[in-house]
Write a protein that holds these residues in place. Structure first.
Motif, mmCIF file in Angstrom:
data_model
loop_
_atom_site.group_PDB
_atom_site.id
_atom_site.type_symbol
_atom_site.label_atom_id
_atom_site.label_comp_id
_atom_site.label_asym_id
_atom_site.label_seq_id
_atom_site.Cartn_x
_atom_site.Cartn_y
_atom_site.Cartn_z
ATOM 1 N N GLN A 140 8.874 -8.857 4.130
ATOM 2 C CA GLN A 140 8.490 -7.497 4.505
ATOM 3 C C GLN A 140 9.444 -6.472 3.904
ATOM 4 O OE1 GLN A 140 8.965 -6.376 8.658
ATOM 5 N NE2 GLN A 140 7.186 -5.029 8.555
ATOM 6 N N GLN A 141 10.748 -6.745 3.960
ATOM 7 C CA GLN A 141 11.717 -5.790 3.432
ATOM 8 C C GLN A 141 11.548 -5.609 1.930
ATOM 9 O OE1 GLN A 141 14.006 -3.859 5.286
ATOM 10 N NE2 GLN A 141 13.951 -2.815 3.313
ATOM 11 N N LEU A 142 11.372 -6.703 1.212
ATOM 12 C CA LEU A 142 11.183 -6.604 -0.237
ATOM 13 C C LEU A 142 9.865 -5.915 -0.566
ATOM 14 C CD1 LEU A 142 12.502 -10.101 -1.363
ATOM 15 C CD2 LEU A 142 13.630 -7.888 -1.630
ATOM 16 N N SER A 143 8.847 -6.129 0.267
ATOM 17 C CA SER A 143 7.581 -5.430 0.078
ATOM 18 C C SER A 143 7.775 -3.935 0.273
ATOM 19 C CB SER A 143 6.532 -5.966 1.056
ATOM 20 O OG SER A 143 5.315 -5.257 0.933
ATOM 21 N N VAL A 199 0.835 -1.210 0.000
ATOM 22 C CA VAL A 199 0.000 0.000 0.000
ATOM 23 C C VAL A 199 0.863 1.250 0.000
ATOM 24 C CG1 VAL A 199 -1.652 1.346 1.353
ATOM 25 C CG2 VAL A 199 -1.991 -1.114 1.046
ATOM 26 N N SER A 200 1.922 1.238 0.783
ATOM 27 C CA SER A 200 2.810 2.392 0.831
ATOM 28 C C SER A 200 3.374 2.710 -0.546
ATOM 29 C CB SER A 200 3.947 2.124 1.819
ATOM 30 O OG SER A 200 4.811 3.232 1.909
ATOM 31 N N ASN A 201 3.788 1.678 -1.297
ATOM 32 C CA ASN A 201 4.344 1.904 -2.628
ATOM 33 C C ASN A 201 3.282 2.305 -3.641
ATOM 34 O OD1 ASN A 201 7.250 1.463 -2.488
ATOM 35 N ND2 ASN A 201 6.735 -0.602 -1.836
ATOM 36 N N ALA A 254 4.512 -0.856 -9.244
ATOM 37 C CA ALA A 254 4.774 -0.125 -7.998
ATOM 38 C C ALA A 254 5.224 -1.057 -6.884
ATOM 39 C CB ALA A 254 3.517 0.634 -7.570
ATOM 40 N N MET A 255 4.665 -2.257 -6.844
ATOM 41 C CA MET A 255 4.932 -3.150 -5.708
ATOM 42 C C MET A 255 6.008 -4.187 -5.972
ATOM 43 S SD MET A 255 1.587 -5.704 -5.774
ATOM 44 C CE MET A 255 0.343 -4.438 -6.007
ATOM 45 N N GLY A 256 6.340 -4.443 -7.243
ATOM 46 C CA GLY A 256 7.241 -5.551 -7.515
ATOM 47 C C GLY A 256 8.311 -5.266 -8.537
ATOM 48 N N LYS A 257 9.302 -6.162 -8.584
ATOM 49 C CA LYS A 257 10.359 -6.017 -9.590
ATOM 50 C C LYS A 257 10.007 -6.766 -10.864
ATOM 51 C CE LYS A 257 13.484 -9.850 -8.366
ATOM 52 N NZ LYS A 257 14.896 -10.183 -8.078
#
Length: 439
Positions: free
Chosen positions: A277-280, A169-171, A305-308
């Motif tokens: 959590q860190q990767l998120s 959500v933050s991203n 936004a959320m992933g690579k």
């Protein structure tokens, strides 16, 4: 215009498909990887990602002459991190490579702690490539190389603000998406409201207010309750509404939810994530999706936004199966590492030396280094809950039973995690499985 001659080791700007130019380095391809036929191309490793690809020579530009031009036209957090990674690479290589040392185009940037940690791994990868000429290959269409994101104009809902959901959500908010949030513990919504999110009073209300609603909860029961329970998702579904299930659940649950959503005219996608959590928090998750392809495409800016990177693998249920297999392997591996650390201690060997040797061999990875260092420091702050990896192992074993496929390694690991849970480690990180061996 003068002809530019490129060679292995050169830093370049590489353009891949629809993505903007991205900084990379020409490296030697794996020996068993054939060069594409046709136009001349080079094998490029992109900074700030784990991506490699064959890039046509006309899509490559030397790094230094075009640096300022590229920085002006490309924006975004990941793009800047990639540029910073290049500059730090140049600085680190200065003492090792005379050619780099004499380069007149150095510009040094200050890095954040998370960037410095990433660059340590990047430098190790560089040294391994220099020694062996080998490299790993990831999907060439990774969303991580899309440095600037144009957020969808669709209204986004998000249900579940746990370890993974909070970072997602933050991203989404940082990248400009309009997001409405709900969580069973309402207080968790407060921070995101301050960041610009809207508040939904119930899952049904969120779905009613939004075009696409994501959910990320703990287990199959929580996923079913969220959809089928009082004021649940199903009550807000109308024709055209999209529901994206990001929880790691069994395929039967996924298929059941897909059926009830589509029976109301809704559109369904499952999109569980691989990460922590860190990767998120860093927007570097790997998304594995299945179901309605058009929903997958509508979620493009959200996934960026959320992933690579993200993968679409067919009909609903496939992503659940794939994620359980991935987490089964990860959970079994973590238990084996813990077993090795404790055996080293029991036989009078240095655990730190064991880790140092491990991280210089073929099994070296960020995962191994981080988890083992945390174990040695007695730090079991959750990055991925132990109770959740045990749940994933249990579901993977059950999936194996359903197709009469043996899973003895996973079954053995599952028993160790169950012992760790009995030792009150459920809400600690998965690496707390270590404690099952020392009690």
């Amino acid at each position: 215009m003068a002809t530019v001659h490129l060679r292995i080791g050169d830093l370049v700007w590489g353009k891949l498909g629809r993505y903007p130019p991205w900084p990379g380095k020409i490296v030697s391809p794996p020996k068993d990887l054939k060069k594409p036929r046709g136009k001349k191309c080079f094998f490029v490793k992109f900074f700030g990602t784990e991506d490699h690809a064959w890039i046509k020579v006309e899509q490559l530009k030397p790094y230094h002459p075009h640096k300022e031009e590229m920085i002006k036209i490309n924006k975004g957090k990941r793009f800047q991190q990639a540029v910073d990674a290049v500059e730090e690479y140049l600085k680190k290589a200065k003492g090792k490579d005379q050619q780099v040392k004499d380069d007149p185009h150095f510009h040094h940037f200050l890095l954040s702690q998370s960037e410095k940690h990433f660059l340590v791994i990047l430098i190790i990868v560089y040294c391994l490539e220099k020694d062996t000429g080998s490299t790993s290959i990831q999907a060439a269409d990774s969303t991580a190389i899309n440095g600037s994101i144009t957020p969808t104009d669709k209204r986004i809902g998000f249900l579940g603000l746990g370890l993974m959901g909070s970072g997602v959500v933050s991203n989404l908010l940082k990248m400009g998406h309009v997001v409405t949030v709900w969580n069973r513990t309402a207080e968790k919504c407060d921070l995101f409201i301050q960041e610009g999110a809207r508040l939904g009073r119930t899952p049904a209300e969120v779905v009613s207010m939004c075009d696409i609603t994501f959910s990320c909860v703990s287990d199959p029961k929580a996923a079913r309750d969220l959809v089928l329970g009082p004021s649940g998702v199903l009550q807000g579904i109308r024709p055209g509404k999209c529901y994206v299930e990001m929880s790691t659940v069994d395929p039967e649950t996924t298929i059941e939810l897909a059926q009830v959503i589509t029976s109301r005219g809704g559109r369904f996608l499952e999109a569980p994530v691989s990460g922590s959590q860190q990767l998120s928090n860093d927007g570097m998750l790997v998304i594995v999706a299945a179901g309605d392809r058009s929903v997958y495409e509508d979620c493009s800016s959200c996934f960026q936004a959320m992933g690579k990177t993200s993968f679409f693998i067919g009909e609903a249920g496939n992503a659940a199966r794939m994620m359980l297999i991935l987490n089964m392997v990860q959970g079994s591996f973590m238990a084996t590492i813990a077993e090795g650390l404790t055996l080293a201690q029991a036989t009078g060997q240095s655990q730190q030396t064991f880790l140092d040797i491990l991280c210089q061999g073929q099994m070296a990875s960020t995962f191994v280094d981080q988890k083992c260092q945390n174990i040695l420091q007695g730090n079991f702050k959750p990055d991925y809950y132990l109770k959740h990896i045990q749940k994933d192992l249990r579901l993977a074993i059950s999936m194996g039973d359903s197709v009469n496929h043996p899973t003895p390694m996973a079954a053995a690991a599952n028993e160790v995690y169950k012992r760790a849970k009995a030792l009150d480690q459920s809400d600690n990180d998965m690496s707390a499985v270590y404690r099952a061996y020392i009690h």
